[in-house]
Design an enzyme around this catalytic site. Structure first.
Site, short mmCIF file in Angstrom:
data_model
loop_
_atom_site.label_atom_id
_atom_site.label_comp_id
_atom_site.label_asym_id
_atom_site.label_seq_id
_atom_site.Cartn_x
_atom_site.Cartn_y
_atom_site.Cartn_z
N GLY A 1 -1.50 -40.37 41.39
CA GLY A 1 -0.35 -41.01 42.04
C GLY A 1 -0.74 -42.03 43.08
O GLY A 1 -1.82 -41.98 43.68
N GLY B 1 -3.87 -36.03 40.77
CA GLY B 1 -4.52 -37.06 41.57
C GLY B 1 -4.28 -38.51 41.25
O GLY B 1 -4.79 -39.36 41.98
N CYS C 1 -1.20 -40.34 46.40
CA CYS C 1 -1.91 -39.05 46.32
C CYS C 1 -3.38 -39.26 46.65
O CYS C 1 -4.00 -40.21 46.18
CB CYS C 1 -1.77 -38.46 44.92
SG CYS C 1 -2.61 -36.88 44.70
#
Length: 347
Positions: free
Chosen positions: A183, A181, A186
């Site tokens: 990124g 999570g 993301c």
């Protein structure tokens, strides 16, 4: 249900405390590291930064440029075997030794991976990549890949907890990819409520991996060179970058024009854009867990890589680390409420 009370930290929650140093110049810092991998036994030396296996970042062109800096590229899994064949014929083995062959976990993915690896013995790295590395199917695929490829270096993930790092290493992974999570494109944490602050994940997973003779790669969460330094300071052996390398000439994002200015599209690999491109759309049983952004064209990636490596060298001089390997031993993190002076905007 239970609650863990301990505080977990991301890169933006800390700074690195400076220490006395005998280094006179950033030029004295050696960023190259040497590794002997647990299962394959292969020796590798280079700068332990990896371009992410995203279809707009982990490209053949990116691999050629980054290899000149001794940096790795996890080439995305959507190239065909024929395209791989053309690439292998075109580039020297020195480039191939800096390339990871990415794969999913289906039977078709396994067969394709074996065909690609057979193209050249210089292809030594495999990157087994799924969003959720906690599934039994993923572990079974890893074991199958290790049995089929005993001499290859296998990087597998993603996970964020020490016990799963240990399981993956014991199942055949040389390197475990850490991050759920964090990124830049993301949205897993928003869509699912699942995740783990990246710095704490790196610290805890590195401890677990190193106890078994394995390595980890911090995947996601870096937005500036200082974050890369913090990841290494936290114990990461490698750092994987997506957004920081996106938008360059070597990427393969679609270019769009608005009001006379050109932008490159960059998206997460679980985004609607990615699923439309590769599987025809978002399946009705799932939600997209990534977003699409427009980035101003940034030119060649050369200058960005030099900036990242320059920031790393400078971080090492601030704590007296003459080699990148020493950075984690020389790092003391301090919790902070702010990172930078924003009077003229973010740097």
């Amino acid at each position: 249900m239970r609650i863990e009370e301990g505080l977990k930290l991301g890169f933006k929650d800390v700074l690195i405390r400076p220490k006395r140093s005998t280094l006179k110049s950033r030029s004295e810092v050696e960023l190259e590291r040497q590794f002997t991998f647990k299962h394959s036994g292969w020796n590798w030396s280079g700068v332990p930064i990896i371009a992410a296996n995203m279809d707009t970042v982990g490209t053949f062109r990116m691999a050629e440029v980054l290899a000149s800096f001794d940096v790795l590229t996890a080439v995305h899994k959507h190239y065909t075997v024929e395209q791989w064949g053309e690439f292998v014929k075109r580039v020297p083995e020195s480039v191939l030794r800096h390339v990871m062959v990415s794969t999913g976990t289906s039977s078709a993915d396994f067969d394709k991976m074996k065909q690609i690896l057979a193209l050249s013995p210089a292809l030594k790295f495999i990157c087994i990549d799924v969003a959720n590395g906690y599934s039994e199917h993923f572990v079974s695929f890893l074991q199958k890949a290790r049995e089929a490829c005993p001499d290859k270096v296998i990087c597998a993930g993603n996970v964020v907890t020490g016990e799963m790092v240990e399981e993956l290493i014991l199942s055949g992974a040389d390197i475990v990819k850490v991050g759920i999570g964090p990124g830049s494109v993301c949205t897993t944490r928003v869509k699912t409520g699942v995740g783990y602050p990246q710095l704490s994940a790196v610290i805890e997973c590195a401890d677990a991996a190193h106890g078994l003779g394995g390595q980890i790669v911090s995947d996601g969460g870096c937005s500036v060179p200082g974050d890369v330094a913090k990841a290494f300071g936290g114990g990461a052996d490698f750092v994987m970058l997506g957004g920081m390398l996106a938008g360059h000439d070597e990427c393969e994002g679609r270019v769009v024009e608005e009001n006379g200015e050109k932008f490159m599209l960059f998206y997460g690999m679980s985004s609607e854009s990615a699923m439309k491109r590769h599987v025809g759309g978002v399946a009705e049983y799932r939600a997209a867990e990534g977003k699409t952004v427009k980035l101003p064209l940034r030119g060649s990636v050369d200058n960005t890589v030099r900036d990242i490596m320059g920031g790393l060298r400078s971080a090492c001089t601030y704590v007296g680390a003459s080699h990148l390997k020493e950075l984690t031993k020389r790092t003391t993190f301090i919790r902070v409420a702010e990172q930078e002076n924003r009077v003229f905007g973010s740097n």
